[in-house]
Design a protein around this motif. Structure first.
Motif, PDB file in Angstrom:
ATOM      1  N   LEU A  50      28.922 -20.600   7.208  1.00  0.00           N
ATOM      2  CA  LEU A  50      30.034 -21.473   7.573  1.00  0.00           C
ATOM      3  C   LEU A  50      29.539 -22.664   8.401  1.00  0.00           C
ATOM      4  CD1 LEU A  50      32.860 -18.926   8.520  1.00  0.00           C
ATOM      5  CD2 LEU A  50      32.544 -20.184   6.390  1.00  0.00           C
ATOM      6  N   PHE A  51      28.607 -22.387   9.313  1.00  0.00           N
ATOM      7  CA  PHE A  51      28.081 -23.474  10.139  1.00  0.00           C
ATOM      8  C   PHE A  51      27.416 -24.544   9.281  1.00  0.00           C
ATOM      9  CE2 PHE A  51      24.334 -25.328  12.242  1.00  0.00           C
ATOM     10  CZ  PHE A  51      24.979 -26.060  13.234  1.00  0.00           C
ATOM     11  N   PHE A  52      26.693 -24.152   8.224  1.00  0.00           N
ATOM     12  CA  PHE A  52      26.033 -25.137   7.374  1.00  0.00           C
ATOM     13  C   PHE A  52      27.042 -25.973   6.594  1.00  0.00           C
ATOM     14  CE2 PHE A  52      22.154 -22.434   7.826  1.00  0.00           C
ATOM     15  CZ  PHE A  52      21.332 -23.429   8.335  1.00  0.00           C
ATOM     16  N   VAL A  53      28.195 -25.402   6.288  1.00  0.00           N
ATOM     17  CA  VAL A  53      29.261 -26.191   5.660  1.00  0.00           C
ATOM     18  C   VAL A  53      29.740 -27.263   6.642  1.00  0.00           C
ATOM     19  CG1 VAL A  53      31.623 -26.141   4.752  1.00  0.00           C
ATOM     20  CG2 VAL A  53      30.004 -24.342   4.129  1.00  0.00           C
ATOM     21  N   PRO A 193      34.322 -14.110  16.177  1.00  0.00           N
ATOM     22  CA  PRO A 193      34.450 -15.473  16.713  1.00  0.00           C
ATOM     23  C   PRO A 193      33.644 -16.544  15.972  1.00  0.00           C
ATOM     24  CG  PRO A 193      32.765 -14.317  17.921  1.00  0.00           C
ATOM     25  CD  PRO A 193      33.221 -13.367  16.832  1.00  0.00           C
ATOM     26  N   PHE A 194      32.831 -16.164  14.964  1.00  0.00           N
ATOM     27  CA  PHE A 194      31.839 -17.097  14.427  1.00  0.00           C
ATOM     28  C   PHE A 194      32.453 -18.283  13.683  1.00  0.00           C
ATOM     29  CE2 PHE A 194      29.805 -12.888  14.711  1.00  0.00           C
ATOM     30  CZ  PHE A 194      28.824 -13.200  15.639  1.00  0.00           C
ATOM     31  N   GLY A 195      33.461 -18.036  12.857  1.00  0.00           N
ATOM     32  CA  GLY A 195      34.060 -19.126  12.101  1.00  0.00           C
ATOM     33  C   GLY A 195      34.830 -20.108  12.949  1.00  0.00           C
ATOM     34  N   GLU A 196      35.241 -19.681  14.133  1.00  0.00           N
ATOM     35  CA  GLU A 196      36.006 -20.569  15.011  1.00  0.00           C
ATOM     36  C   GLU A 196      35.177 -21.753  15.501  1.00  0.00           C
ATOM     37  OE1 GLU A 196      39.273 -17.501  16.984  1.00  0.00           O
ATOM     38  OE2 GLU A 196      37.366 -17.827  17.998  1.00  0.00           O
ATOM     39  N   ILE A 197      33.878 -21.723  15.208  1.00  0.00           N
ATOM     40  CA  ILE A 197      33.011 -22.837  15.618  1.00  0.00           C
ATOM     41  C   ILE A 197      33.384 -24.130  14.905  1.00  0.00           C
ATOM     42  CG2 ILE A 197      31.183 -22.603  13.894  1.00  0.00           C
ATOM     43  CD1 ILE A 197      29.154 -23.005  16.124  1.00  0.00           C
ATOM     44  N   ILE A 198      34.278 -24.060  13.914  1.00  0.00           N
ATOM     45  CA  ILE A 198      34.744 -25.279  13.246  1.00  0.00           C
ATOM     46  C   ILE A 198      35.352 -26.261  14.242  1.00  0.00           C
ATOM     47  CG2 ILE A 198      37.041 -24.360  12.699  1.00  0.00           C
ATOM     48  CD1 ILE A 198      36.866 -25.922  10.062  1.00  0.00           C
ATOM     49  N   VAL A 199      35.870 -25.753  15.370  1.00  0.00           N
ATOM     50  CA  VAL A 199      36.456 -26.627  16.376  1.00  0.00           C
ATOM     51  C   VAL A 199      35.422 -27.603  16.928  1.00  0.00           C
ATOM     52  CG1 VAL A 199      36.006 -25.134  18.371  1.00  0.00           C
ATOM     53  CG2 VAL A 199      38.003 -26.630  18.383  1.00  0.00           C
ATOM     54  N   PHE A 344      41.620 -22.454   6.977  1.00  0.00           N
ATOM     55  CA  PHE A 344      41.108 -23.518   7.836  1.00  0.00           C
ATOM     56  C   PHE A 344      39.605 -23.434   8.082  1.00  0.00           C
ATOM     57  CE2 PHE A 344      45.624 -23.713   8.918  1.00  0.00           C
ATOM     58  CZ  PHE A 344      45.836 -25.081   8.886  1.00  0.00           C
ATOM     59  N   GLN A 345      39.031 -22.248   7.990  1.00  0.00           N
ATOM     60  CA  GLN A 345      37.595 -22.100   8.235  1.00  0.00           C
ATOM     61  C   GLN A 345      36.760 -22.140   6.963  1.00  0.00           C
ATOM     62  OE1 GLN A 345      36.739 -18.618  10.574  1.00  0.00           O
ATOM     63  NE2 GLN A 345      38.154 -19.151  12.197  1.00  0.00           N
ATOM     64  N   VAL A 346      37.348 -21.748   5.840  1.00  0.00           N
ATOM     65  CA  VAL A 346      36.566 -21.619   4.603  1.00  0.00           C
ATOM     66  C   VAL A 346      37.077 -22.527   3.488  1.00  0.00           C
ATOM     67  CG1 VAL A 346      35.718 -20.018   2.840  1.00  0.00           C
ATOM     68  CG2 VAL A 346      36.055 -19.210   5.194  1.00  0.00           C
ATOM     69  N   ILE A 347      38.329 -22.347   3.075  1.00  0.00           N
ATOM     70  CA  ILE A 347      38.832 -23.019   1.874  1.00  0.00           C
ATOM     71  C   ILE A 347      38.878 -24.535   2.039  1.00  0.00           C
ATOM     72  CG2 ILE A 347      40.793 -23.244   0.316  1.00  0.00           C
ATOM     73  CD1 ILE A 347      41.462 -20.312   0.890  1.00  0.00           C
TER      74      ILE A 347
END
Length: 372
Positions: A50-53, A193-199, A344-347
């Protein structure tokens, strides 16, 4: 965007403290029993993807906030709608974090205090921090990072000296099976908590060395993931699987069980300090993202004026979000990952990345033709 810059170290600190945040309160991946610590590490690897996205989106638009580049990718009308939805997403997550820490404070220290006053006190501290800007928030994180590490080292020392660790509690690691572990990691733990890094797409443009972002982000995720995995393994090793999964706050139960030489006990202040550190930083980052995004989308010249109104909205949502703490936690584990985090984190980020890829490819081809 405000005229501010933060260093790579400050960004690493913010990512680490953000990942720890409210994840220390709950029995993360608790349904995995003895393998909970391993599920967290697997989810951390998924968090890298997810971070690389998010990193790829940042590379296409290194000087723009998330609420800016969605308009460049999707057009002004649709882009504004998506940007506004992300603002609501950050406000909602901020309200969930505020409810988490408000309820914990009442359960742990002030059982007779109304939830509204506990949450209001917390959000006032956060609003004061956010109004000062990202640089002050980053410097606050640096100070908290040192304190967090001192607390952690002291905590580990006391646990070891007390002789409470029973490594047999960690066996068998694969009681629920490897396939079930993978399912739990990629359908539950990866989002929180990992995907929440999108913030952090609302903070990355402030980095003074953007070429270092990939290394800093990976280090932050790895450090946070290892700390969370180690903490969960420690909970199980000391308390056992049953008590860890049944306890509302396993880390608090663990700290309360420390007793050395018959006099060193009731070290609840450790939990309170970790609670304040994680709560202030994570809530500040979500609130800052909501504030900056709102100012960006609606062209507000002085974003600091929005701090108190947004703080009030977060406060009110935190109160009405659920009728009880058990309902709040159940909602967080059952509904939020699928219906809120997944889109919000993936799609949406994947769709944005695909469109950005083709747009930039077309632009580069046009530039090549013109130059030739």
């Amino acid at each position: 965007m405000e005229k501010a810059k933060i260093s790579g170290y400050q960004l690493f600190v913010l990512i680490f403290l953000f990942e720890m945040g409210s994840a220390l309160l709950v029995p993360l991946a608790g349904n995995a029993k003895q393998g909970a610590w391993l599920v967290i590490l697997i989810a951390m690897i998924g968090g890298f993807l997810l971070f690389f996205v998010y990193y790829s989106l940042f590379r296409y638009y290194p000087d723009q906030l998330l609420t800016d580049f969605v308009r460049n990718i999707l057009g002004n009308f649709l882009g504004r709608i998506v940007a506004f939805l992300y603002i609501l997403y950050f406000v909602y997550l901020a309200a969930r974090v505020l409810r988490d820490f408000g309820e914990t404070l009442l359960t742990f220290a002030y059982p007779h205090l109304p939830l509204f006053f506990a949450n209001a006190t917390f959000i006032l501290v956060v609003v004061f921090t956010v109004r000062k800007g990202v640089e002050v928030m980053a410097r606050t994180g640096e100070m908290f990072f040192v304190l967090e590490n001192l607390l952690f080292l002291t905590f580990i020392f006391l646990i070891v000296v007390s002789g409470m660790i029973h490594l047999n509690n960690l066996k068998p690691v694969f009681e629920i099976g490897g396939a079930e572990m993978m399912r739990m990691a990629f359908t539950e733990t990866i989002y929180f908590p990992f995907g929440e890094i999108i913030v952090f797409l609302m903070i990355f443009p402030y980095l003074n060395e953007p070429q270092q972002l990939k290394k800093i982000g990976i280090r932050g995720l790895v450090t946070g993931g290892i700390f969370l995995s180690f903490t969960m393994a420690m909970n199980v090793a000391v308390l056992g699987v049953d008590l860890t999964t049944r306890s509302q706050y396993p880390l608090l139960t663990l700290i309360q069980s420390i007793e050395i030489a018959g006099f060193l006990e009731r070290l609840d202040v450790y939990f309170l300090l970790k609670l304040m550190i994680g709560g202030v930083i994570k809530l500040s980052i979500f609130t800052y993202a909501a504030l900056t995004g709102t100012a960006n989308v609606f062209n507000v010249k002085q974003p600091s004026r929005l701090a108190y109104p947004i703080g009030f909205v977060i406060l009110m949502i935190s109160i009405v979000i659920a009728s009880s703490y058990s309902e709040h936690i159940q909602e967080g584990f059952d509904a939020v990952p699928i219906y809120i985090h997944l889109p919000f984190q993936v799609i949406i980020p994947m769709i944005l990345l695909i469109i950005a890829f083709f747009k930039n490819r077309k632009r580069s081809k046009s530039s090549t033709k013109i130059s030739s």
